[in-house]
Design a protein around this motif. Structure first.
Motif, PDB file in Angstrom:
ATOM      1  N   GLU A 285       0.839  -1.193   0.000  1.00  0.00           N
ATOM      2  CA  GLU A 285       0.000   0.000   0.000  1.00  0.00           C
ATOM      3  C   GLU A 285       0.880   1.250   0.000  1.00  0.00           C
ATOM      4  O   GLU A 285       1.843   1.368   0.756  1.00  0.00           O
ATOM      5  N   GLY A 286       0.557   2.172  -0.912  1.00  0.00           N
ATOM      6  CA  GLY A 286       1.323   3.416  -1.027  1.00  0.00           C
ATOM      7  C   GLY A 286       2.540   3.300  -1.923  1.00  0.00           C
ATOM      8  O   GLY A 286       3.258   4.285  -2.135  1.00  0.00           O
ATOM      9  N   LYS A 287       2.822   2.104  -2.438  1.00  0.00           N
ATOM     10  CA  LYS A 287       4.015   1.903  -3.274  1.00  0.00           C
ATOM     11  C   LYS A 287       3.661   1.664  -4.752  1.00  0.00           C
ATOM     12  O   LYS A 287       4.551   1.354  -5.549  1.00  0.00           O
ATOM     13  N   THR A 288       2.392   1.830  -5.093  1.00  0.00           N
ATOM     14  CA  THR A 288       2.022   1.631  -6.496  1.00  0.00           C
ATOM     15  C   THR A 288       2.568   2.786  -7.353  1.00  0.00           C
ATOM     16  O   THR A 288       2.848   3.878  -6.849  1.00  0.00           O
ATOM     17  N   ASN A 289       2.724   2.513  -8.638  1.00  0.00           N
ATOM     18  CA  ASN A 289       3.245   3.516  -9.571  1.00  0.00           C
ATOM     19  C   ASN A 289       2.218   3.714 -10.684  1.00  0.00           C
ATOM     20  O   ASN A 289       2.121   2.916 -11.611  1.00  0.00           O
ATOM     21  N   LYS A 290       1.458   4.792 -10.587  1.00  0.00           N
ATOM     22  CA  LYS A 290       0.379   5.031 -11.537  1.00  0.00           C
ATOM     23  C   LYS A 290       0.896   5.404 -12.925  1.00  0.00           C
ATOM     24  O   LYS A 290       0.131   5.423 -13.895  1.00  0.00           O
ATOM     25  N   LYS A 291       2.190   5.710 -13.049  1.00  0.00           N
ATOM     26  CA  LYS A 291       2.752   6.064 -14.350  1.00  0.00           C
ATOM     27  C   LYS A 291       3.022   4.837 -15.210  1.00  0.00           C
ATOM     28  O   LYS A 291       3.246   4.952 -16.410  1.00  0.00           O
ATOM     29  N   LEU A 292       3.024   3.658 -14.588  1.00  0.00           N
ATOM     30  CA  LEU A 292       3.304   2.426 -15.315  1.00  0.00           C
ATOM     31  C   LEU A 292       2.044   1.574 -15.438  1.00  0.00           C
ATOM     32  O   LEU A 292       1.301   1.428 -14.456  1.00  0.00           O
ATOM     33  N   PRO A 293       1.782   0.973 -16.585  1.00  0.00           N
ATOM     34  CA  PRO A 293       0.657   0.034 -16.703  1.00  0.00           C
ATOM     35  C   PRO A 293       0.800  -1.156 -15.749  1.00  0.00           C
ATOM     36  O   PRO A 293      -0.201  -1.745 -15.330  1.00  0.00           O
ATOM     37  N   THR A 294       2.061  -1.493 -15.416  1.00  0.00           N
ATOM     38  CA  THR A 294       2.313  -2.612 -14.498  1.00  0.00           C
ATOM     39  C   THR A 294       2.508  -2.119 -13.057  1.00  0.00           C
ATOM     40  O   THR A 294       2.981  -2.878 -12.203  1.00  0.00           O
ATOM     41  N   GLY A 295       2.145  -0.869 -12.808  1.00  0.00           N
ATOM     42  CA  GLY A 295       2.502  -0.237 -11.538  1.00  0.00           C
ATOM     43  C   GLY A 295       1.762  -0.709 -10.317  1.00  0.00           C
ATOM     44  O   GLY A 295       2.110  -0.323  -9.196  1.00  0.00           O
ATOM     45  N   ASP A 296       0.734  -1.580 -10.488  1.00  0.00           N
ATOM     46  CA  ASP A 296      -0.005  -2.093  -9.335  1.00  0.00           C
ATOM     47  C   ASP A 296       0.580  -3.393  -8.795  1.00  0.00           C
ATOM     48  O   ASP A 296       0.195  -3.852  -7.712  1.00  0.00           O
ATOM     49  N   ILE A 297       1.493  -3.994  -9.563  1.00  0.00           N
ATOM     50  CA  ILE A 297       1.991  -5.318  -9.158  1.00  0.00           C
ATOM     51  C   ILE A 297       3.521  -5.334  -9.124  1.00  0.00           C
ATOM     52  O   ILE A 297       4.193  -4.404  -9.593  1.00  0.00           O
ATOM     53  N   GLU A 298       4.043  -6.409  -8.589  1.00  0.00           N
ATOM     54  CA  GLU A 298       5.473  -6.696  -8.638  1.00  0.00           C
ATOM     55  C   GLU A 298       5.620  -8.208  -8.733  1.00  0.00           C
ATOM     56  O   GLU A 298       4.659  -8.964  -8.481  1.00  0.00           O
ATOM     57  N   VAL A 299       6.811  -8.658  -9.120  1.00  0.00           N
ATOM     58  CA  VAL A 299       7.063 -10.093  -9.197  1.00  0.00           C
ATOM     59  C   VAL A 299       8.098 -10.437  -8.135  1.00  0.00           C
ATOM     60  O   VAL A 299       9.203  -9.879  -8.113  1.00  0.00           O
ATOM     61  N   ARG A 300       7.727 -11.344  -7.225  1.00  0.00           N
ATOM     62  CA  ARG A 300       8.624 -11.773  -6.158  1.00  0.00           C
ATOM     63  C   ARG A 300       9.396 -13.004  -6.642  1.00  0.00           C
ATOM     64  O   ARG A 300       8.827 -14.070  -6.857  1.00  0.00           O
ATOM     65  N   SER A 301      10.685 -12.839  -6.806  1.00  0.00           N
ATOM     66  CA  SER A 301      11.513 -13.813  -7.504  1.00  0.00           C
ATOM     67  C   SER A 301      11.825 -15.036  -6.647  1.00  0.00           C
ATOM     68  O   SER A 301      12.229 -14.917  -5.488  1.00  0.00           O
ATOM     69  N   VAL A 302      11.638 -16.221  -7.272  1.00  0.00           N
ATOM     70  CA  VAL A 302      12.070 -17.469  -6.626  1.00  0.00           C
ATOM     71  C   VAL A 302      13.269 -18.065  -7.370  1.00  0.00           C
ATOM     72  O   VAL A 302      13.905 -19.006  -6.878  1.00  0.00           O
ATOM     73  N   HIS A 303      13.552 -17.507  -8.562  1.00  0.00           N
ATOM     74  CA  HIS A 303      14.711 -17.967  -9.340  1.00  0.00           C
ATOM     75  C   HIS A 303      15.284 -16.752 -10.057  1.00  0.00           C
ATOM     76  O   HIS A 303      14.560 -15.985 -10.700  1.00  0.00           O
ATOM     77  N   PHE A 304      16.610 -16.590  -9.953  1.00  0.00           N
ATOM     78  CA  PHE A 304      17.275 -15.432 -10.543  1.00  0.00           C
ATOM     79  C   PHE A 304      18.469 -15.930 -11.347  1.00  0.00           C
ATOM     80  O   PHE A 304      19.313 -16.666 -10.837  1.00  0.00           O
ATOM     81  N   GLU A 305      18.522 -15.532 -12.638  1.00  0.00           N
ATOM     82  CA  GLU A 305      19.583 -16.030 -13.498  1.00  0.00           C
ATOM     83  C   GLU A 305      20.115 -14.902 -14.372  1.00  0.00           C
ATOM     84  O   GLU A 305      19.336 -14.192 -15.028  1.00  0.00           O
ATOM     85  N   ILE A 306      21.431 -14.727 -14.356  1.00  0.00           N
ATOM     86  CA  ILE A 306      22.059 -13.725 -15.227  1.00  0.00           C
ATOM     87  C   ILE A 306      22.355 -14.387 -16.566  1.00  0.00           C
ATOM     88  O   ILE A 306      23.153 -15.313 -16.657  1.00  0.00           O
ATOM     89  N   LEU A 307      21.691 -13.915 -17.616  1.00  0.00           N
ATOM     90  CA  LEU A 307      21.896 -14.469 -18.956  1.00  0.00           C
ATOM     91  C   LEU A 307      23.113 -13.856 -19.643  1.00  0.00           C
ATOM     92  O   LEU A 307      23.768 -14.513 -20.435  1.00  0.00           O
ATOM     93  N   ASN A 308      23.393 -12.612 -19.320  1.00  0.00           N
ATOM     94  CA  ASN A 308      24.568 -11.937 -19.874  1.00  0.00           C
ATOM     95  C   ASN A 308      24.798 -10.650 -19.106  1.00  0.00           C
ATOM     96  O   ASN A 308      23.851  -9.933 -18.798  1.00  0.00           O
ATOM     97  N   THR A 309      26.052 -10.386 -18.803  1.00  0.00           N
ATOM     98  CA  THR A 309      26.377  -9.179 -18.062  1.00  0.00           C
ATOM     99  C   THR A 309      26.668  -8.030 -19.025  1.00  0.00           C
ATOM    100  O   THR A 309      26.936  -8.239 -20.211  1.00  0.00           O
ATOM    101  N   CYS A 310      26.609  -6.830 -18.527  1.00  0.00           N
ATOM    102  CA  CYS A 310      26.895  -5.638 -19.323  1.00  0.00           C
ATOM    103  C   CYS A 310      28.078  -4.900 -18.711  1.00  0.00           C
ATOM    104  O   CYS A 310      28.091  -4.629 -17.501  1.00  0.00           O
TER     105      CYS A 310
END
Length: 592
Positions: free
Chosen positions: A83-108
């Motif tokens: 609550e209070g952390k939504t971003n109305k400027k983004l279409p995806t601003g109401d949600i977030e994805v909580r990661s259970v797997h994280f993989e670096i495909l390529n570094t920059c």
């Protein structure tokens, strides 16, 4: 696919779903125990959280060390943002994805600039690292806009029964004004192909072949000096039609303009688009691609100048030249003497004018200027009347040749409109300029040049002028103008060999040269060529204008610089000696 969704796709209705996302790290925020990553792809941005209880310490540490612009894959669960952390400027601003797997495909590696930074580096650096520059949202939007415009064009012409035909890239050198790019042949020693400046001759032959309606998104090449709105290689929407006149072609493109304006910009365009002749465009605006988004039309006061004793005006009129000016409404107090002096230097340095005369319309209706004392009151009153001057207006004049007054006043008109904020950036003004001269004369050699190309037909009413007075002969030519830029140009073509021969003679192309350069076309015209005509629309320029930009390189994925160089690939580049020998070539020493 590695991913189940894109980074612009997820919404509140997806909460509780397990998803896999791939993309680039736009930014990250390490909150000590949890890392927040904005993950980006071409579709949008999604916030990813790498933290407990879903992620262990090793995964959180890995996320904390990943560099921006690296490519990652995450798998996780869609959740509501706190609550209070939504971003109305983004279409995806109401949600977030909580990661259970994280993989670096390529570094920059540390990039020279990032797509999200607000202060852009110089254009040369952006072009060298174009793969980074193209990640910017502005560049992506331009490329999407380009794709949409091309699709709308293809759809429109498919609806009108056009056939899409690809014409050769490797052709014969038939110079059309600019220099050709030449390609040496390995199997034909000392012979060269030329990259096409346009598909002009091929599309005319397609009409002789009976194809009736041809269309192509054509890649074209011209080895010419570059400007902000030109490139050595460019793309045009090329079309040709049989059994048509100018009105048919113009009417068809009117419909295309209305369709693209509606579908791409959501703007209604009133049809038919207005048309003015070349003579009218030069007389009223000083340019053959006039910007009609604002007024400030050119007025000729030579008739008054001829009656005055003011040496500059009288001498110009007596020499057969012109005194012409523009009324700048409500600008008398907006330009100081110093600023007017700067405008004077502008028309002198950029257009070769001898100077700039000006008058302020005072509150009592009189004209004042450092030169007003040199003119009789009745002449000043005549000038004010011709210029429709009102108190508060600034009247500006050039006394020079027709060409110089056209160029100088056109340039001044555009500059003043920009400085005074007279141009609506949201406006889309489209019009046609018609009845161009068939020829213009080279002042140095006295020879005639084709205003468009040597295959342009004259107006039927001016056909006899080809022999009697070519300077007065008008062409069946038409240019589409959008917001003061040429967005397309076309003509009705010569379809009979006799008229084509007369035009070649006027252009100094003898029968032997004509046969050598254009023999295949001249031969085709002998075998039942129908009346035909067409147009080429500059796709790069359309996209630039629809995007509201003023630099054509911003709407081309991999453009060249003004020196025709590709800074990313470092083209043009050298080739080894063996390649040259295969082509029977050797390079000359480059002069210092």
């Amino acid at each position: 696919m590695l991913r189940t969704h894109t980074c612009g796709q997820l919404r509140k209705t997806d909460v509780g779903t397990e998803v896999t996302l791939c993309g680039w790290v736009e930014s990250k925020r390490d909150h000590g125990g949890a890392v927040f990553i904005d993950l980006r792809d071409r579709y949008g941005l999604t916030q990813v959280v790498v933290g407990p209880p879903e992620a262990d310490a090793a995964m959180i540490d890995q996320a904390g060390r990943v560099s921006t612009e690296s490519v990652i894959l995450i798998r996780g669960n869609v959740a509501d943002r706190l609550e209070g952390k939504t971003n109305k400027k983004l279409p995806t601003g109401d949600i977030e994805v909580r990661s259970v797997h994280f993989e670096i495909l390529n570094t920059c590696e540390t990039p020279p600039f990032t797509p999200s930074q607000s202060d852009l580096p110089g254009e040369d650096l952006r072009l060298k690292y174009r793969f980074l520059d193209l990640r910017r949202p502005e560049m992506l939007r331009a490329m999407v806009l380009r794709s949409s415009i091309v699709k709308a064009m293809r759809d429109y012409f498919a609806e009108h029964d056009f056939i899409d035909v690809e014409t050769p890239i490797l052709g014969r050198s038939t110079p059309e004004g600019a220099r050709d790019y030449l390609v040496p042949s390995r199997v034909h020693p000392s012979k060269f192909y030329a990259l096409p400046q346009s598909p002009q001759l091929y599309k005319q032959i397609l009409m002789v072949a009976g194809f009736d309606r041809y269309i192509q998104v054509a890649r074209c090449f011209r080895d010419e000096d570059l400007r902000a709105d030109r490139q050595p290689e460019f793309t045009q929407l090329d079309l040709e039609m049989s059994f048509v006149d100018s009105d048919d072609v113009i009417g068809l493109i009117d419909g295309l303009v209305a369709k693209t304006a509606k579908e791409i910009l959501g703007k209604e365009v009133q049809l038919p688009l207005p048309r003015i002749t070349y003579e009218e465009a030069m007389r009223r605006f000083g340019h053959d691609a006039p910007d009609l988004r604002f007024d400030m039309e050119i007025v000729d006061i030579t008739s008054v100048a001829a009656k005055t004793e003011f040496r500059v005006f009288r001498g110009t009129a007596d020499a057969g030249n012109f005194v012409r000016g523009i009324p700048v409404k409500n600008a008398a107090t907006k330009y100081s003497r110093r600023q007017i002096d700067e405008l004077t230097e502008y028309v002198k340095n950029d257009f070769g004018a001898k100077g700039l005369a000006w008058f302020r319309v005072e509150d009592d209706g009189t004209l004042w200027s450092p030169i007003s004392k040199n003119l009789e009151p009745e002449h000043l009153e005549e000038i004010k009347t011709l210029m429709a001057g009102e108190p508060g207006d600034l009247l500006m004049f050039l006394a020079d040749t027709w060409e110089t007054t056209c160029k100088g006043l056109s340039g001044l008109r555009r500059r003043l409109a920009s400085e005074l904020g007279l141009i609506d950036p949201e406006a889309l003004n489209c019009s046609w300029v018609t009845e161009f001269p068939m020829f213009d004369k080279d002042e140095e050699t006295g020879s005639w040049n084709a205003m468009h190309h040597p295959f342009t037909a004259p107006l039927a009413s001016d056909l006899e002028l080809l022999k009697d007075d070519p300077s007065k002969c008008r062409a069946q030519a038409y240019d589409l103008v959008i917001n003061g830029s040429e967005a397309g140009g076309g003509t009705i073509r010569i379809h009979d060999p006799a008229t084509q021969s007369v035009v070649f003679d006027l252009l100094g192309i003898d029968a032997e040269t004509a046969e050598d350069r254009f023999g295949f076309l001249l031969n085709a015209l002998k075998y039942g060529a129908p009346p035909h005509g067409g147009i080429a629309l500059g796709i790069d320029r359309w996209v630039m204008l629809f995007a509201g930009l003023d630099n054509i390189r911003e709407v081309i994925a991999f453009p060249k610089t003004q020196k025709a160089a590709d800074l990313m690939t470092e083209a043009p580049g050298g080739v080894d000696k063996a390649q040259l020998e295969e082509l029977f070539l050797r390079t000359a020493k480059v002069p210092k």
